[in-house]
Design an enzyme around this catalytic site. Sequence first.
Site, mmCIF file in Angstrom:
data_model
loop_
_atom_site.group_PDB
_atom_site.id
_atom_site.type_symbol
_atom_site.label_atom_id
_atom_site.label_comp_id
_atom_site.label_asym_id
_atom_site.label_seq_id
_atom_site.Cartn_x
_atom_site.Cartn_y
_atom_site.Cartn_z
ATOM 1 N N VAL A 152 43.930 48.695 23.423
ATOM 2 C CA VAL A 152 44.719 47.661 23.860
ATOM 3 C C VAL A 152 43.961 46.525 23.915
ATOM 4 O O VAL A 152 42.685 46.259 24.695
ATOM 5 C CB VAL A 152 45.711 47.776 25.086
ATOM 6 N N GLU A 173 47.615 49.841 20.619
ATOM 7 C CA GLU A 173 48.936 50.270 20.588
ATOM 8 C C GLU A 173 49.949 49.188 20.699
ATOM 9 O O GLU A 173 49.761 48.200 21.379
ATOM 10 C CB GLU A 173 48.983 51.219 21.883
ATOM 11 N N GLN A 184 48.816 51.878 15.233
ATOM 12 C CA GLN A 184 49.233 52.697 16.280
ATOM 13 C C GLN A 184 50.311 52.248 17.077
ATOM 14 O O GLN A 184 50.130 51.200 17.349
ATOM 15 C CB GLN A 184 48.093 53.050 17.219
ATOM 16 N N CYS A 228 48.585 57.846 26.220
ATOM 17 C CA CYS A 228 48.435 56.724 27.191
ATOM 18 C C CYS A 228 49.082 57.287 28.564
ATOM 19 O O CYS A 228 50.061 57.409 28.570
ATOM 20 C CB CYS A 228 48.855 55.399 26.642
ATOM 21 N N GLY A 269 33.891 60.221 24.794
ATOM 22 C CA GLY A 269 32.480 60.232 25.196
ATOM 23 C C GLY A 269 31.596 59.054 25.523
ATOM 24 O O GLY A 269 30.452 59.214 25.327
ATOM 25 N N ALA A 320 35.846 54.368 21.348
ATOM 26 C CA ALA A 320 36.729 53.292 22.087
ATOM 27 C C ALA A 320 35.506 52.463 22.832
ATOM 28 O O ALA A 320 34.936 51.440 22.295
ATOM 29 C CB ALA A 320 37.450 53.811 23.021
ATOM 30 N N ARG A 321 35.007 52.803 24.135
ATOM 31 C CA ARG A 321 34.288 51.940 24.783
ATOM 32 C C ARG A 321 32.907 51.671 24.419
ATOM 33 O O ARG A 321 32.482 50.473 24.294
ATOM 34 C CB ARG A 321 34.162 52.497 26.149
HETATM 35 C C1 FNR Z 1 42.018 52.717 25.640
HETATM 36 N N1 FNR Z 1 42.420 53.862 24.825
HETATM 37 C C2 FNR Z 1 43.794 53.531 24.143
HETATM 38 N N2 FNR Z 1 44.202 54.593 23.607
HETATM 39 C C3 FNR Z 1 45.224 54.693 22.769
HETATM 40 O O1 FNR Z 1 45.626 55.569 22.276
HETATM 41 N N3 FNR Z 1 45.971 53.385 22.484
HETATM 42 C C4 FNR Z 1 45.551 52.410 23.056
HETATM 43 O O2 FNR Z 1 46.109 51.165 22.733
HETATM 44 C C5 FNR Z 1 44.189 52.607 23.864
HETATM 45 N N4 FNR Z 1 43.715 51.370 24.750
HETATM 46 C C6 FNR Z 1 42.675 51.276 25.243
HETATM 47 C C7 FNR Z 1 42.217 50.181 25.727
HETATM 48 C C8 FNR Z 1 40.814 50.273 26.359
HETATM 49 C C9 FNR Z 1 40.172 48.978 26.797
HETATM 50 C C10 FNR Z 1 40.069 51.300 26.537
HETATM 51 C C11 FNR Z 1 38.895 51.567 27.060
HETATM 52 C C12 FNR Z 1 40.561 52.556 25.955
HETATM 53 C C13 FNR Z 1 41.748 55.016 24.986
HETATM 54 C C14 FNR Z 1 40.829 54.949 23.868
HETATM 55 O O3 FNR Z 1 41.467 55.034 22.650
HETATM 56 C C15 FNR Z 1 40.005 56.557 24.220
HETATM 57 O O4 FNR Z 1 40.744 57.569 23.962
HETATM 58 C C16 FNR Z 1 39.256 56.363 25.389
HETATM 59 O O5 FNR Z 1 38.688 55.376 25.845
HETATM 60 C C17 FNR Z 1 38.116 57.529 25.487
HETATM 61 O O6 FNR Z 1 37.187 57.082 24.474
HETATM 62 P P1 FNR Z 1 35.589 56.687 24.983
HETATM 63 O O7 FNR Z 1 35.841 55.212 25.576
HETATM 64 O O8 FNR Z 1 35.013 57.629 25.845
HETATM 65 O O9 FNR Z 1 34.926 56.252 23.513
#
Ligand code: FNR
Length: 319
Positions: free
Chosen positions: A17, A40, A84, A113, A195, A221-222
Amino acid sequence: MAARLSFANITALAPMVRVGTLPMRLLALDYGADVVYCEELIDIKMVQCHRVENEVLQTVDFVAPDDRVMFRTCEKEKQKVVFQMGTADPERALTVARLVEKDVAAIDVNMGCPKEYSTKGGMGAALLSDPDKVEAILRKLVSGVSVPVTCKIRILPSLEDTLSLARRIEKTGVAAIAVKQGSEKESRVGNCTGGSLDLVKTHGDIRAFKEATGASSVMLARAAMWNPSIFRSAGLLPLHDVMIQYLKYALRYDNHAFNSKYCLCQMLRDKVESVLGKRVQAAQTNLELSEAYGLEDLFKETQTQLEARRDALLSPGWR
Ligand code: FNR
């Protein structure tokens, strides 16, 4: 006709997001991501949007009744972008999927989520306690659109329950299941995310993560939000250079200044209180963001080019 997007053995920019808007997706692709997910987008908001071909920016925009651009995409990412959505309603999900299917490479349903705004409406992780609805939504989408359909789940409290849900989902005909945190060794459609905090800090860690989890593909993600050059096999680039590339895309595609500022602040992380960080935080417009990076000339040049295109489109002899 273009080949269907494959989810086998890929590295993807995970849905995020606010972060996963067009400039970040294009940058991730430049650095080597195979697939990029948008943030999303909620079905209730998307069904109200209309599709606009923005000839000045050369984008396709999905615009809400209040003129807000909910989703902006372009030809460059068409074969790689996954849309998504957040949904709890098979019919509405299909309406939205049909609205965007010509412009994206795949449709994903967020089932992971845990945030209240999502679960309250029965969307996101709330779907996981209603496998009949999960199945209904996915079957409707798989049979109703021409692009691959995927979903993103999180692991349930027991491995057994997670696997049985994944097998049920697999039978709907989805092209991939992304699993937040954990392994999915038994499913050939299993991808993995989760991870960034400790396991994936460099490109080399991606392969190790795949081997450790047995997942076919990895989503970041992060780690990508902090420095999208994580997707480069040749290694991370200095963050300042990455931020400048980000800003170039943000200007070129007229990204909302507040969204660009948010993404740049995420990249700045602990440097958000530095001199540059403070200027970025104080910026209210794309010009002020550009000034923070000494890119005011680029801002003006981009504006001039976009205005020239607008004028050419408006001139009577154009068509
Ligand atoms: C997310 N995540 C997330 N997941 C999803 O399915 N739709 C979304 O819109 C979001 N939005 C979102 C925003 C932000 C700022 C973060 C940090 C995470 C979850 C993300 O896709 C992922 O599954 C998790 O962050 C774990 O992965 P990482 O961060 O360990 O690589």
